[in-house]
Structure formats: structure tokens, C-alpha cells
Design an enzyme around this catalytic site. Structure first.
Site, short mmCIF file in Angstrom:
data_model
loop_
_atom_site.label_atom_id
_atom_site.label_comp_id
_atom_site.label_asym_id
_atom_site.label_seq_id
_atom_site.Cartn_x
_atom_site.Cartn_y
_atom_site.Cartn_z
N ASP A 95 15.07 -12.43 26.69
CA ASP A 95 14.33 -12.21 27.94
C ASP A 95 14.17 -13.46 28.81
OD1 ASP A 95 12.66 -13.53 26.23
OD2 ASP A 95 10.99 -12.12 26.36
N HIS A 96 14.25 -14.66 28.18
CA HIS A 96 13.87 -15.86 28.93
C HIS A 96 15.01 -16.48 29.74
CE1 HIS A 96 10.03 -15.81 27.00
NE2 HIS A 96 9.71 -17.00 27.45
N ASP A 160 6.36 -17.61 20.80
CA ASP A 160 6.05 -17.58 22.23
C ASP A 160 4.54 -17.48 22.36
OD1 ASP A 160 7.48 -16.92 25.07
OD2 ASP A 160 5.50 -16.01 24.91
N ARG A 448 0.41 -17.37 34.13
CA ARG A 448 0.30 -18.82 34.35
C ARG A 448 0.66 -19.16 35.78
NH1 ARG A 448 2.33 -21.08 28.47
NH2 ARG A 448 0.34 -20.50 27.52
N SER A 643 2.49 -28.87 22.47
CA SER A 643 3.06 -27.65 21.90
C SER A 643 3.77 -27.97 20.57
CB SER A 643 4.02 -27.00 22.88
OG SER A 643 5.15 -27.81 23.03
N ARG A 645 6.42 -28.18 18.84
CA ARG A 645 7.87 -28.16 19.10
C ARG A 645 8.57 -28.81 17.91
NH1 ARG A 645 8.52 -30.63 24.71
NH2 ARG A 645 7.27 -28.82 25.24
S1 SF4 Z 1 4.52 -15.11 30.05
FE1 SF4 Z 1 6.30 -15.78 28.88
S2 SF4 Z 1 7.03 -13.94 27.82
FE2 SF4 Z 1 5.66 -13.28 29.44
S3 SF4 Z 1 7.01 -12.80 31.15
FE3 SF4 Z 1 6.25 -14.89 31.40
S4 SF4 Z 1 7.81 -16.18 30.45
FE4 SF4 Z 1 8.14 -14.08 29.74
#
Ligand code: SF4
Length: 755
Positions: A95-96, A160, A448, A643, A645
Site C-alpha cells: 500500500d505504501h 506500521d 498526520r 522510531s 528502526r
Molecule cells: S496512516 Fe500510514 S497506513 Fe494509513 S494511509 Fe497513511 S500512510 Fe497508509
């Protein structure tokens, strides 16, 4: 290993016994969080009461999920464990890596081409090791997980931070680093600091423009981005029971923005309805049978102050829609006060783009409520003034909302449907703009909104709201518009007002999908070849690190004495380097390039003791490696915070650094170093940091009798012939000392599996 009702029934069959044991042990009623945590203790029933916020405890999670960017290194490491398949059900979600540019189909095709080798690797490695693989375009990890895998009372880790979304379906779901995921897939327990508990009591009922998103936007305003640190937030009360399951998911999802370990709701009829609506009536029936263990005890919810470390109460009947931002998700504005804030702060009032969707808000309920506004706009002769995009969270949602005519409504309003992927939420957005330097505003239903997150532009003021508010503001084209009170002018010059949004928690005709985008793993993966080209610059198979040579380490060079803050981002920078996160050799070229050299106050400039010249940190370390000379890194306080990592621990190990000696460690990084077979050491006397000189030759003594609780000795031989001998501490237990001796935890696991 993708989805197994028998596994769920097996967990439920012992749940009552484990909860009773925990209640007896603590001698009091339990929150839901405690029930699930105690039920997942590694090693069986609870035998001690854990101190919230300080005890480190081993757990056995039920599932692992990974997104495509973070899965690469986690799976490359897992391959080293030598297991034929993963130890717990695991899925990978592509998805990313899909960039949003023109629209769903074209963007997906571009991504399939540009990420071809990454997708081929993830697909083949999943096939081989029993991992469910969700192809590019199948959807965003957290929406796919809540639709298919989340179930009440379970524990899941995911690579994630918004893994926490699954708390909406009553599960403890926590975002972790790839090293943790690797351990759990390999069959090891997983360590977590036993969390503090924050209770949020919800009373009343949402109505009108207010939505579940507004609950978390308000909570973020109360707790701020740090208020949930080391805590699990448990929502309860009659208001909680009135929220849809996916609405609960939205609230848990954005709990990541208050720093919470995770958030959770008790099992209720909304969750049962959602399970049934997503073809999991068997899971709903199994959960119904143990429902009393999937909720906090009633005494807890009657007197929450006695059982939670902090309690917040919110009356949903009085909750106003909120808009949070810019640049931080905890700057919360009730919509009635937002227009004045825009004016007072001089934020650009013209709204350039409204974006709905993402893992936070892409349920059928979200899309149907937003589409009801789009329909009104069309019917009332309003034209959208801002650009408007829709990101469906999964192919199942996309297919269903297309079937029900909702996507068509958005398109008629001028909206652009993007691929079922993260896209603009993670900066994968080729935004059309004439002037990137111009201050501008966008509003999203994402989670975010830090500077540069969406489009890489520091001048973009990004605000976060519910999809309904985003849609209304996109229609108005102005941040100051309050749809609860304000009128708009139609194309024919009429004054019109938007009615309250209307939608459905679940599709009246049920969900449907033609091809969900899932690839089941091979029944027997032993013959499957994992696709990694030896010439790839994005992927590289790992080779086991060498075991300890069995002697003290002598004649090491000082690579860098880092001064001040040295986070995992200073040790392994993100940005352009993320492209190489599946290629340890290439990404190691960013090792410590952000750390400040204490001797010259510069970054990425250290003395090469072989040539006497100054060079980049990775460059100098590669010279030592080529000469078969080990080195050490010295650091300041809280080294490795940030994070989790794993690259920050793997890179120094790969390039031949033998020890990291610091005033203090961030705990997760310290553990990651131990897992990689490194020495993670702290000054017994912090003042000794000042004794270390730029051209030191260093010996580490005491390794042949390395034991828990016994300090080691380090000798710093200075260029002028003098020396300083100092004591250094460590926190290795007996098992972790074995990791060091074997050259890393994975070498131990591989040895055990072979045996
Ligand atoms: S918060 Fe993370 S998992 Fe959710 S859509 Fe945004 S990038 Fe993708």
C-alpha cells in the site's frame, strides 16, 4: 495461516481461565486491556502483577501484519531464521509505494512497473513462508486487516504505527519495528513495557455533523501528541457502544497521534454486526459465547478513577466537529472557533485541496456520509471550489461504493478517485501546483499533518478533520466555512445550505468484491524460489553475521564520538534512503551521517585513523572493515531514541562496528543492538565520556567471562602514549549473552530449528 476460525476458538477456549487467574492474582476487577494482556503472557497464566509503565513483559501475539515498505527488511531477516513457515498467521500489504498522480488505474500501473522487483520479492517470500499477500491495489493495510483479520480479544503486532486501528474491533494491536515482527514470525515472544491505562468514558450520542473522528480530534487536543506515551487508551461507556465498529477503528487509528501504545474498545453489538457484515458470522458467534471476557469488568467502568491512571469524559451529544492543525494533529479547534483562528494566525483561507480516505477514514460509513454531501452539492447547483480526491481503503470498499453509485456521485462533483493505497497520506503525491513556494492550505481526513508529510512542501498548511467536514470545505473552497451555520451561493446565485450528512454504517446491500487482491501462500512453499536479483540496488539477501571470535576485543578504532541527540534518524536517516531499506549494503551508506562529531562539531566528518584524513562516517568505517579492523561508536544520553528502526542496529553491525558505548540508551534500540550481536554498553561513570580522544585505540576486556550484572572493562590507548581504563556496564541477561556469542539472535534461532 491467513485466517483461521479454529485458532480463534482455541484462544477463546482458554480466555476465561486466564482472565480468572489474572483477577485472582490482582485481587480486583480488570480492565479489558489487562484481560487481553494477561491472556497473552508468554509462558502461560499470570504469576506476578506487573508495574504499569515500568515492567518489561514477554507476550505471545496472535498475528503479524506488515506493510510493503517495512516488510522488506523484516522478511529478509526472517529468512535467516531457517523456518519453513511463519510461526503465527502473517500478512503483507502493498500500500505504501503507490504514488498518487492522475487517478487509480494509471497510478497503479506506474507503481507496478516502478516497484516491480519489490513486489516480486514480497509476493514470492510470502508464497514460500505461508504468508497471506495482499497485492498492490488491494487496499491499505489497516482497512484490510479490520475487514478480514481483526477479532476481539486478540493481540497483533504490525510494522506500521497505525496498526492500532484494529482496536476498533476489540483487539490489542500495536505498531512495532521490523526486528520485533521478525522475532514473532520466527516463534519468539515479544517484549512490551506493561502500559499505563487511560480510560475515556463516552456518554451521549453523536448526531448531525459530528462523527467518530471528532472524538479523537478532541482527545488529541486534551492529551497532546505526548499524552498517551506508554499508555493504552480504553474507551467505554454508553457512548462507546453507540459508535459503529469502523468509527471505533478511526478513533483507535489516530490514537497513534497522541503517542499511545494502542487504544481499544470492548466487544459490543456494533462489533458483532461488523463481523457479520464482513462475512465472519462464525467469529461473531465465537465472540458472543465469551463476550464477558471481551469487555472490561462492570465494576471498573462504574468506578473508572479507581482502576485507570487517568480518566477523561466526553459527552458525544455535545461534541462539535473539530479541525486540527496546521503542522500538528493536537492543535484542536472546534469548528465554531476555527474561522477566527484562520484569520488570527494568517493561515491561507483559500482551500486548495480536500482529500478523503486513508486507513483512518475510508469505511463505507465515511464514504456514504461524504457522498450524501456530494449529492447535495450536485442537486443544489454547487460546484466544488477545491480539488477533491477520494482514497478508498480497500478494494472491497471501493467495489461496493462503486456498485452503490457513490463514486459516480463524487466524480460528478469533480472528485478524482485515487488507488486503494496510502498515496498522499505518506507523501506519495505528485501534487499539481504552479508555485511550490506559495503558502497554501489543504485539508484531509487522514491522521498526520506534520510539515511536508503530504506533499513534501513546508509551505503547505495541512489540517485534519472528518471526511464529512473535508467534503463540505472542499465544496466551499474556503477554510473559514462552517457548514453547520454558513450558506453557499449556487451556480444560479441562490443561497443554499448543506443539510447534515447521512450514511450507513454497513452497506444496505452488503459488501461485494470481484477480486479483493489477495494471494494465498503455497500449501508447501519448500520449492518456491524467493525472487531477489543479485544485481538489484533495492533488495539484497542477508548473510548471517559472524559469531564472536571467543576472545577479548583489542585494537579497535574510535569511529565517532557523537555529541548530543542521536536518534535512530541520525543513525539511519529516512528520506531518499527509504528506497534502500531492503538492501543492507546500500542503506549502510547513511550510517550515522546525521550524528554530530564531538571533536569538530560537524556531521558526517570523522578522522580515518589509517590515513589520518577526514571522511564520511560510512566511508571511514568501510576502510576499517576492508582492513579487518573493528571499531566502536561513542554516544551521549538516550542514544537511539525515536522510531524502532532495525536498520540503525543492523548497519553498524554490517559495517564492522563492534560496540556502542553511551551515557544511556533508548531501550528499544539497545535491545535491537543486542539482537544483532552487538555490544551495547554504558559508562559506569558518565564523566568518562570526556576521556575519549579522537585517535584512541580501544580494548574491550572481560568478554571471556561475560556474565549478567558483571561490568566489562575498556581501555582507551591515547595517541600520546597514555591510557585510560574505565568500567562499562551492560544489561545483557544470560540469553542475550548467547545472542552476542552466536553473532545475533537469528543465528541462535536457526541453530535451534536445525537441531
Ligand atoms: S496512516 Fe500510514 S497506513 Fe494509513 S494511509 Fe497513511 S500512510 Fe497508509
Amino acid at each position: 495461516m491467513a485466517f483461521d476460525i479454529e485458532m480463534i476458538k482455541s484462544l477463546y477456549s482458554t480466555l476465561g481461565e486466564r482472565v480468572t487467574a489474572a483477577r485472582t492474582l490482582t485481587g480486583r476487577p480488570l480492565t479489558l486491556t489487562e484481560k487481553i494482556l494477561y491472556a497473552h503472557l508468554s509462558g502461560g497464566n499470570a504469576t506476578e502483577i506487573y508495574a504499569r509503565g515500568t515492567s518489561y513483559v514477554d507476550f505471545n501475539p496472535d498475528r503479524v501484519c506488515m506493510q510493503d515498505a517495512t516488510a522488506q527488511m523484516a522478511l529478509l531477516q526472517f529468512m535467516q531464521a531457517g523456518r519453513p513457515s511463519v510461526a503465527v498467521p502473517t500478512t503483507v500489504h502493498c500500500d505504501h509505494l503507490i504514488q498518487a498522480k492522475t487517478g487509480a488505474q494509471a497510478d497503479l500501473e506506474t507503481a507496478l512497473e516502478s516497484n516491480k522487483e519489490v513486489y516480486a520479492f514480497l509476493s514470492s517470500v510470502s508464497d514460500k513462508y505461508g504468508i497471506g499477500f495482499w497485492k498492490p491495489g488491494a487496499g491499505i493495510i489497516h482497512q484490510v486487516v479490520i475487514e478480514n483479520y481483526a477479532f476481539p480479544g486478540a493481540m497483533m503486532i504490525g510494522t506500521d504505527s497505525h496498526t492500532v486501528n484494529a482496536g476498533g474491533l476489540g483487539m490489542i494491536a500495536i505498531g512495532v519495528g521490523g526486528a520485533d515482527a521478525c522475532d514473532v514470525m520466527a516463534g519468539l515472544p515479544w517484549e512490551l513495557k506493561f502500559p499505563k491505562l487511560i480510560g475515556v468514558k463516552l456518554t451521549g450520542r453523536l448526531s448531525g455533523w459530528a462523527s467518530a473522528k471528532d472524538v479523537i480530534l478532541k482527545v488529541a487536543g486534551i492529551l497532546t501528541v505526548k499524552g498517551g506515551t506508554d499508555s493504552i487508551v480504553e474507551y467505554f461507556g454508553p457512548g462507546a457502544e453507540s459508535l459503529s465498529c469502523t468509527g471505533k477503528g478511526t478513533i483507535c487509528n489516530m490514537g497513534a497521534e497522541i503517542g499511545a501504545t494502542t487504544s481499544i474498545f470492548s466487544y459490543d453489538t456494533k462489533m458483532s454486526d461488523y463481523l457479520k457484515g464482513t462475512n465472519r458470522a462464525d467469529v461473531a458467534a465465537a465472540a458472543d459465547a465469551v463476550a464477558q471476557h471481551l469487555q472490561g469488568d462492570s465494576e471498573v467502568y462504574a468506578n473508572p478513577e479507581k482502576y485507570f491512571d487517568q480518566v477523561i469524559e466526553i459527552n458525544l451529544s455535545e461534541l462539535e466537529p473539530h479541525i486540527n492543525g496546521p503542522f500538528t494533529p493536537d492543535l484542536a479547534w472546534p469548528i465554531s472557533k476555527f474561522a477566527a483562528a484562520v484569520e488570527a494566525h494568517g493561515w491561507p483561507a483559500e482551500l486548495e485541496v480536500g482529500l478523503i480516505g486513508s486507513c483512518t477514514n475510508s469505511s463505507y460509513e465515511d464514504i456514504s456520509r461524504s457522498a450524501s454531501l456530494a449529492k447535495q452539492a450536485i442537486d443544489k447547483g454547487l460546484k466544488t471550489r477545491s480539488e477533491f480526491t477520494i482514497t478508498p481503503g480497500s478494494e472491497m470498499v471501493r467495489y461496493t461504493v462503486e456498485r452503490d453509485g457513490l463514486l459516480n456521485t463524487f466524480e460528478k462533483m469533480g472528485g478524482v478517485v485515487l488507488a486503494n493505497a496510502c498515496g498522499p497520506c505518506i507523501g506519495q503525491w505528485a501534487r499539481h501546483t504552479n508555485d511550490p513556494l506559495k503558502k497554501n492550505s489543504i485539508i484531509t481526513s487522514f491522521n498526520r499533518n506534520f510539515a511536508k508529510r503530504n506533499d513534501g512542501n513546508p509551505n503547505t498548511h495541512s489540517f485534519v478533520a472528518s471526511p464529512e467536514i473535508v467534503t463540505a470545505l472542499a465544496i466551499a473552497g474556503d477554510l473559514r466555512f462552517n457548514p453547520l451555520t454558513d450558506y453557499l451561493t449556487s451556480e444560479t446565485g441562490e443561497k443554499v445550505k448543506l443539510d447534515e450528512p447521512q450514511g450507513y454504517e454497513l452497506p444496505p446491500m452488503g459488501f461485494d468484491v470481484k477480486d479483493a487482491g489477495y494471494q494465498a501462500p503455497a500449501a508447501d512453499g519448500s520449492q518456491v524460489e524467493v525472487a531477489v536479483s543479485p544485481t538489484s540496488d533495492r533488495l539484497q539477501l542477508l548473510h548471517p553475521f559472524a559469531a564472536w571470535e571467543g576472545t577479548d576485543l583489542k585494537g579497535l578504532k574510535l569511529l565517532i564520538k557523537a555529541k548530543g541527540k542521536c536518534t535512530t534518524d541520525h543513525i539511519s536517516m529516512a528520506g531518499k534512503w527509504l528506497k534502500y531499506r531492503g538492501h543492507l549494503d546500500n542503506i549502510s551508506n547513511n550510517m550515522l551521517i546525521g550524528a554530530l562529531n564531538a571533536f569538530n562539531e560537524e556531521t558526517d566528518k570523522v578522522k580515518n585513523q589509517l590515513s589520518g584524513e577526514y571522511g564520511s562516517v560510512p566511508g571511514v568505517q568501510r576502510a576499517y572493515k576492508a582492513a579487518h579492523i573493528g571499531s566502536i561508536v561513542v554516544g551521549d544520553e538516550n542514544y537511539g531514541e525515536g522510531s524502532s528502526r532495525e536498520h540503525a542496529a543492523m548497519e553498524p553491525r554490517f559495517l564492522g562496528v563492534r560496540a556502542i558505548l553511551v551515557k544511556s540508551f533508548a531501550r528499544i534500540h539497545e535491545t535491537n543492538l543486542k539482537k544483532q550481536g552487538m555490544l551495547a554498553l554504558t559508562f559506569a561513570n558518565k564523566e568518562d565520556y570526556n576521556k575519549i580522544q579522537e585517535a584512541d585505540h580501544i580494548d574491550i576486556l572481560g568478554l571471556t567471562t561475560f556474565s549478567p550484572g558483571v561490568p566489562l572493562t575498556m581501555v582507551f590507548n591515547h595517541e600520546n602514549g597514555t591510557r585510560d581504563e574505565i568500567q562499562v556496564n551492560h544489561t545483557y541477561n544470560a540469553g542475550q549473552i548467547e545472542w552476542f556469542k552466536a553473532g545475533g539472535a537469528l543465528n541462535i534461532i536457526r541453530g535451534q530449528i536445525k537441531a
